[in-house]
Design an enzyme around this catalytic site. Structure first.
Site, PDB file in Angstrom:
ATOM      1  N   GLU A  94       0.826  -1.203   0.000  1.00  0.00           N
ATOM      2  CA  GLU A  94       0.000   0.000   0.000  1.00  0.00           C
ATOM      3  C   GLU A  94       0.864   1.259   0.000  1.00  0.00           C
ATOM      4  O   GLU A  94       1.901   1.322   0.638  1.00  0.00           O
ATOM      5  CB  GLU A  94      -0.928   0.010   1.217  1.00  0.00           C
ATOM      6  CG  GLU A  94      -1.918  -1.140   1.253  1.00  0.00           C
ATOM      7  CD  GLU A  94      -2.916  -1.116   0.105  1.00  0.00           C
ATOM      8  OE1 GLU A  94      -3.071  -0.040  -0.523  1.00  0.00           O
ATOM      9  OE2 GLU A  94      -3.542  -2.156  -0.156  1.00  0.00           O
ATOM     10  N   CYS A 164      -7.900  -2.154   8.148  1.00  0.00           N
ATOM     11  CA  CYS A 164      -6.554  -2.183   7.557  1.00  0.00           C
ATOM     12  C   CYS A 164      -6.024  -0.770   7.352  1.00  0.00           C
ATOM     13  O   CYS A 164      -4.886  -0.456   7.721  1.00  0.00           O
ATOM     14  CB  CYS A 164      -6.576  -2.936   6.229  1.00  0.00           C
ATOM     15  SG  CYS A 164      -6.758  -4.734   6.384  1.00  0.00           S
ATOM     16  N   HIS A 187      -1.147  -5.839   1.817  1.00  0.00           N
ATOM     17  CA  HIS A 187      -2.325  -6.691   1.715  1.00  0.00           C
ATOM     18  C   HIS A 187      -1.979  -7.993   0.998  1.00  0.00           C
ATOM     19  O   HIS A 187      -1.252  -7.972  -0.004  1.00  0.00           O
ATOM     20  CB  HIS A 187      -3.442  -5.981   0.936  1.00  0.00           C
ATOM     21  CG  HIS A 187      -4.385  -5.204   1.789  1.00  0.00           C
ATOM     22  ND1 HIS A 187      -4.584  -3.847   1.643  1.00  0.00           N
ATOM     23  CD2 HIS A 187      -5.193  -5.596   2.810  1.00  0.00           C
ATOM     24  CE1 HIS A 187      -5.485  -3.437   2.530  1.00  0.00           C
ATOM     25  NE2 HIS A 187      -5.868  -4.481   3.249  1.00  0.00           N
TER      26      HIS A 187
END
Length: 226
Positions: A94, A164, A187
């Site tokens: 991310e 998350c 992820h």
């Protein structure tokens, strides 16, 4: 020990006192498995590195306190948090977390509560925090290293708005106040067994646990030399 870690050792890049905080999540939303938990439980610490592992509840408020206490107690050099995202066949690193908790479905019909039953809609995580924080991990290096090992890895520009994203944002906020800590979030896909007998998930992607483990181990070993 991966080849990357061996190279870092040969170059003298490994800081023996370095601490890496690695987090994953418990199973949630009626599921019995969460690959991020299995990865954290099975990952090995690079030689000379202190790897602090913690499995987090899928709860907005509790994770904040847990992370704050861990950072205060352990003073890690790096925070690497893992979570599950079942809409891709790739591991995703991310890039950015936003200052918002939101369990509302995108069509506006319902709110997904966290594991404590807490529902949040457009709730600010830290009023004093930035609108968004970018990952301070070496994102592109991590992606390249994992892809070079034959495991699909991509960048993602949204960690969502659920727990998350919350954990990524809290980690980044804490890191921003430390001055020298770096942090980020990764992820991972569904496990194949999570899709078995689930008609609503027939078209979803998955990845074998061994491949996920290998990919995250490559990242940990690379970060040991950062």
């Amino acid at each position: 020990m991966t080849e990357e870690f061996k190279k870092n050792m040969e170059k003298g890049n490994i800081k023996a006192s370095k601490k890496i905080l690695l987090t994953g999540f418990e199973a949630f939303n009626g599921r019995t498995l969460n690959p991020s938990q299995l990865i954290v439980e099975r990952i090995t610490a690079p030689e000379g590195i202190q790897l602090i592992k913690r499995i987090l509840p899928v709860e907005f408020d509790r994770t904040t306190g847990i992370l704050e206490e861990l950072v205060k107690k352990e003073s890690p050099d790096i925070i690497l948090s893992l979570g599950q995202a079942g809409n891709s066949p790739y591991i995703h690193v991310e890039r950015v977390a936003i200052n918002m908790d939101n369990g509302m479905y995108s069509d506006g019909t319902a709110v997904l509560a966290d594991s404590a039953g807490v529902e949040k809609v457009d709730s600010v995580i830290f009023p004093e925090g930035e609108n968004a924080y970018f990952s301070t991990l070496p994102v592109w290096d991590l992606i390249r290293k994992v892809n070079e090992a034959g495991i699909g890895c991509r960048a993602s520009y949204s960690a969502g708005t659920y727990v998350c994203n919350h954990v990524m944002y809290v980690g980044a906020h804490l890191a921003s106040k430390s001055g020298n800590m770096i942090s980020g979030f990764v992820h991972v896909p569904f496990l194949p067994e999570q899709l078995q007998g689930k008609k609503e998930l027939d078209n979803r992607y998955s990845m074998e646990l061994d491949d996920m483990l290998k990919g995250i181990q490559i990242m940990i070993d690379y970060l040991a030399g950062v």
